[in-house]
Design a protein around this motif. Structure first.
Motif, short mmCIF file in Angstrom:
data_model
loop_
_atom_site.label_atom_id
_atom_site.label_comp_id
_atom_site.label_asym_id
_atom_site.label_seq_id
_atom_site.Cartn_x
_atom_site.Cartn_y
_atom_site.Cartn_z
N ILE A 56 0.85 -1.19 0.00
CA ILE A 56 0.00 0.00 0.00
C ILE A 56 0.89 1.24 0.00
CG2 ILE A 56 -1.74 1.30 1.29
CD1 ILE A 56 -2.81 -1.28 2.34
N PRO A 57 0.67 2.19 -0.93
CA PRO A 57 1.48 3.42 -0.97
C PRO A 57 1.44 4.14 0.38
CG PRO A 57 0.13 3.24 -2.94
CD PRO A 57 -0.33 2.16 -2.01
N LEU A 58 2.57 4.64 0.83
CA LEU A 58 2.65 5.33 2.12
C LEU A 58 1.73 6.54 2.16
CD1 LEU A 58 6.51 5.22 2.82
CD2 LEU A 58 4.75 3.57 3.47
N THR A 59 1.50 7.15 0.98
CA THR A 59 0.64 8.33 0.92
C THR A 59 -0.81 8.01 1.22
OG1 THR A 59 0.44 8.00 -1.47
CG2 THR A 59 2.12 9.56 -0.70
N GLU A 60 -1.19 6.72 1.15
CA GLU A 60 -2.57 6.33 1.42
C GLU A 60 -2.77 5.82 2.84
OE1 GLU A 60 -4.35 3.73 -1.43
OE2 GLU A 60 -3.40 4.70 -3.14
N LEU A 61 -1.69 5.83 3.64
CA LEU A 61 -1.76 5.33 5.01
C LEU A 61 -1.89 6.48 6.00
CD1 LEU A 61 1.00 2.57 4.81
CD2 LEU A 61 -1.48 2.23 4.84
N HIS A 62 -2.83 6.35 6.91
CA HIS A 62 -3.10 7.40 7.90
C HIS A 62 -3.01 6.80 9.31
CE1 HIS A 62 -4.61 10.09 4.70
NE2 HIS A 62 -5.06 8.96 4.16
N PRO A 63 -2.56 7.60 10.29
CA PRO A 63 -2.42 7.07 11.65
C PRO A 63 -3.76 6.76 12.30
CG PRO A 63 -2.04 9.44 11.62
CD PRO A 63 -2.13 9.00 10.19
N PHE A 64 -3.73 5.86 13.26
CA PHE A 64 -4.94 5.52 14.02
C PHE A 64 -5.34 6.74 14.86
CE2 PHE A 64 -7.58 3.47 17.17
CZ PHE A 64 -8.17 2.42 16.48
N PRO A 65 -6.62 7.10 14.92
CA PRO A 65 -7.04 8.27 15.70
C PRO A 65 -6.61 8.17 17.16
CG PRO A 65 -8.83 7.49 14.31
CD PRO A 65 -7.75 6.44 14.23
N ASN A 66 -5.99 9.24 17.65
CA ASN A 66 -5.52 9.29 19.05
C ASN A 66 -4.57 8.16 19.39
OD1 ASN A 66 -7.26 11.57 19.61
ND2 ASN A 66 -8.96 10.13 19.75
N HIS A 67 -3.76 7.78 18.43
CA HIS A 67 -2.78 6.71 18.64
C HIS A 67 -1.90 7.07 19.84
CE1 HIS A 67 0.84 4.19 17.53
NE2 HIS A 67 -0.15 3.34 17.43
N PRO A 68 -1.90 6.24 20.90
CA PRO A 68 -1.19 6.63 22.13
C PRO A 68 0.31 6.41 22.12
CG PRO A 68 -2.24 4.52 22.46
CD PRO A 68 -2.63 4.97 21.07
N PHE A 69 0.80 5.62 21.17
CA PHE A 69 2.21 5.25 21.18
C PHE A 69 3.01 6.17 20.24
CE2 PHE A 69 -0.37 1.42 21.87
CZ PHE A 69 0.07 1.06 23.13
N LYS A 70 3.95 6.89 20.82
CA LYS A 70 4.76 7.81 20.03
C LYS A 70 5.73 7.04 19.13
CE LYS A 70 4.71 11.48 23.55
NZ LYS A 70 4.05 10.74 24.65
N VAL A 71 5.93 7.55 17.93
CA VAL A 71 6.93 6.99 17.02
C VAL A 71 8.18 7.86 17.16
CG1 VAL A 71 7.53 6.50 14.63
CG2 VAL A 71 5.18 6.12 15.43
N ARG A 72 9.22 7.29 17.76
CA ARG A 72 10.42 8.06 18.08
C ARG A 72 11.58 7.70 17.16
NH1 ARG A 72 7.90 7.31 23.11
NH2 ARG A 72 8.70 5.19 23.34
N ASP A 73 12.37 8.69 16.83
CA ASP A 73 13.59 8.46 16.04
C ASP A 73 14.73 8.12 16.99
OD1 ASP A 73 12.71 8.86 13.34
OD2 ASP A 73 12.51 10.99 13.80
N ASP A 74 14.61 6.94 17.62
CA ASP A 74 15.62 6.52 18.58
C ASP A 74 16.51 5.42 17.97
OD1 ASP A 74 13.82 4.46 18.44
OD2 ASP A 74 13.07 4.67 20.47
N GLU A 75 17.31 4.80 18.82
CA GLU A 75 18.23 3.77 18.33
C GLU A 75 17.47 2.58 17.76
OE1 GLU A 75 21.83 2.38 17.26
OE2 GLU A 75 21.41 4.33 18.19
N ALA A 76 16.35 2.23 18.39
CA ALA A 76 15.55 1.10 17.89
C ALA A 76 15.00 1.41 16.49
CB ALA A 76 14.40 0.81 18.85
N MET A 77 14.58 2.65 16.27
CA MET A 77 14.09 3.03 14.95
C MET A 77 15.22 2.99 13.92
SD MET A 77 11.75 3.84 12.85
CE MET A 77 10.36 4.01 13.98
N LYS A 78 16.40 3.39 14.34
CA LYS A 78 17.55 3.34 13.44
C LYS A 78 17.82 1.90 13.01
CE LYS A 78 22.44 4.66 13.14
NZ LYS A 78 23.60 5.25 13.88
N GLU A 79 17.76 0.96 13.97
CA GLU A 79 17.99 -0.45 13.66
C GLU A 79 16.90 -0.98 12.72
OE1 GLU A 79 18.17 -2.57 17.30
OE2 GLU A 79 19.97 -1.54 18.03
#
Length: 312
Positions: free
Chosen positions: A34-57
């Protein structure tokens, strides 16, 4: 064993810290890009997406091997798709320069989607207390709504159903914790943003935060000012005193300052071994004093043995 018989480990993809898909693909279900442009976040998604070491991996793994676990999405009324599980994977794809995310498309109602969204993320180790609190609250509300939609016939067949059903206990059982723990976490959603941030930053421990959450918003705002002026955060006993004064209508600037400026009692490490615990290791004729002396002698002998072992 010859070289040909030995399985090669090189090139095998590393283990990536991604949230597992909570349910396997349904029969006949296919993974589609699915194209990324067609994907939208879940309403009031409680989990932050962080640019941390885990995301780098994760991003490095996506660059080399692609997305190992498909996301779960559902069709969106306004067009495109809503992510139920896979927000971090989508971000990793963006960072990796990909244009699509492999996903399973499911038609889910709001409450089922909410429960699935929470369950697919809640086991991660890096979840902040505020995230866990909001996630439990969302799941609790979804479960209650589902329970409320049960037919009148089911309720009539089980008169005590409403009294016995505790959604927070159900969540706790699924998470391996008590319903009280779930209720305590959910109470953190009542904290003002400044105090929530202090809890996330580990400046305020979770246990006193449960007590502070019972304070009125204006009292919490006053506490933020007091913390800044005193350069100290409340202990469990201090938080309990503030909660009690709040309930009696006696918590104000003076009483709060008095509590916060009082010197905290040092925490003493205690190990309590009851007589019932120790009795099975000693003859019945041993008195408590004799048991204590024997324990000390055994500990001294153990310490000498350790010292001799370290000197070798």
């Amino acid at each position: 064993m010859s070289t040909a018989e030995t399985p090669k480990r090189r090139g095998r993809p590393p283990k990536v810290k991604e949230a597992p898909v909570p349910t396997p693909p349904l029969q006949g279900e296919m993974v589609v890009p699915i194209p990324l442009t067609e994907l939208h976040p879940f309403p009031n998604h409680p989990f932050k997406v962080r640019d941390d070491e885990a995301m780098k991996e994760t991003t490095e793994s996506v660059k080399e091997y692609g997305v190992l676990t498909p996301a779960i999405v559902r069709p969106r009324e306004k067009g495109g798709y809503e992510i139920v599980a896979g927000h971090r994977r989508k971000h990793a794809c963006e960072l990796a320069g990909l244009t699509a995310l492999p996903a399973l498309v499911r038609n889910l109602d709001d409450d089922t989607a909410t429960i699935l969204m929470v369950d697919s993320n809640i086991q991660r180790e890096d979840i902040l207390p505020s995230e866990r609190a909001q996630a439990y609250k969302m799941k609790l509300e979804a479960i209650k709504r589902r329970a409320g939609r049960r037919t009148k016939e089911a309720e009539n067949n089980s008169p005590n159903y409403s009294a016995n059903f505790r959604s927070d206990d159900e969540i706790g059982a699924a998470m391996g914790m008590s319903g009280d723990t779930v209720r305590n976490y959910i109470s953190l959603t009542q904290l003002v943003p400044e105090l929530q941030q202090m809890v996330d930053d580990k400046k305020i421990a979770v246990t006193p935060a449960y007590q502070i959450a019972a304070l009125k918003p204006e009292e919490q705002a006053l506490l933020v000012e007091t913390i800044e002026s005193e350069q100290a955060t409340p202990s469990v006993s201090q938080a309990q005193r503030m909660k009690k004064l709040s309930q009696s209508g006696e918590l104000n600037e003076d009483t709060m300052l008095s509590i916060m400026s009082a010197e905290k009692k040092p925490e003493v490490d205690k190990i309590v071994l009851t007589g019932d615990t120790l009795r099975k290791y000693f003859p019945r004729s041993y008195t408590p004093r004799k048991m204590e002396e024997t324990i000390i002698k055994l500990l001294e002998a153990w310490q000498k043995k350790r010292q001799r072992s370290q000197e070798r």
